[in-house]
Scaffold this motif. Structure first.
Motif, short mmCIF file in Angstrom:
data_model
loop_
_atom_site.label_atom_id
_atom_site.label_comp_id
_atom_site.label_asym_id
_atom_site.label_seq_id
_atom_site.Cartn_x
_atom_site.Cartn_y
_atom_site.Cartn_z
N CYS A 29 0.78 -1.31 -0.09
CA CYS A 29 -0.09 0.10 -0.05
C CYS A 29 0.74 1.30 -0.02
N CYS B 152 2.93 1.88 3.27
CA CYS B 152 3.98 1.22 3.42
C CYS B 152 5.33 1.52 2.51
N CYS C 102 -0.78 -4.76 5.22
CA CYS C 102 0.57 -5.50 4.33
C CYS C 102 1.01 -6.54 5.26
N CYS D 224 2.02 -1.74 7.84
CA CYS D 224 0.39 -1.44 8.13
C CYS D 224 0.22 -3.22 8.64
ZN LIG Z 1 0.46 -1.34 4.13
#
Ligand SMILES: [Zn+2]
Length: 168
Positions: free
Chosen positions: A6, A9, A20, A17
């Protein structure tokens, strides 16, 4: 830039996160996906053509990392004179092959074997059926960073076709 990570990240270098992190724990993404995505993001500061690329995923073999990109993004990930791919190779200390994720047999075989040249993909008829074969001069074998088994599995994974690699 679209990557397996994402955007949050992608833009930091140490923490994942929860989303992820659980993808990584579940094996939906790998540590190489994480490290490669962040490396390309950092490089995009200086190399503007990387800003709009799509990285679909990576596949690791014993000696190589295969990077699957969006259609048309292959040359950007290779970089001018290969400078991006050289940085990636230095970081991972492995051979790198960049393949556009089109599912097209010619694209996949070309880029997995590049820069080694091969005779076209031929159909070979055998008593128990037919198989497709790609033939590389045996002198070039040391320059192909895959075993025959890895090559067959990669091509099948990326195109659904079974192609045998042969050195002659
Ligand atoms: Zn992430």
């Amino acid at each position: 830039m679209q990557t397996p990570l994402c955007s949050v990240c992608l833009e930091n270098d140490d923490i994942l996160c929860n989303g992820c992190r659980s993808k990584l724990d579940d094996g939906d993404i790998t540590q190489v996906d994480v490290d490669l995505s962040r490396l390309l993001y950092r490089l995009s500061d200086k190399i503007g053509t990387l800003e709009d690329i799509t990285i679909k995923r990576t596949v690791q073999t014993s000696n190589a990392v295969v990077i699957l990109t969006g259609k048309g993004d292959g040359p950007k990930v290779v970089g001018r004179d290969g400078r991006v791919v050289k940085k990636i190779a230095d970081e991972f200390d492995k051979s790198i092959r960049v393949v556009e994720d089109t599912g097209e047999v010619t694209e996949v075989v070309d880029k997995l074997l590049s820069p080694v040249e091969y005779e076209g993909i031929r159909t070979v008829y055998r008593p128990d059926g037919e198989e497709k074969k790609v033939t590389v001069d045996e002198d070039y074998e040391p320059r192909v960073p895959f075993t025959k088994e890895e090559f067959r599995d990669l091509v099948e994974d990326l195109t659904g076709e079974m192609i045998v690699l042969s050195y002659e």
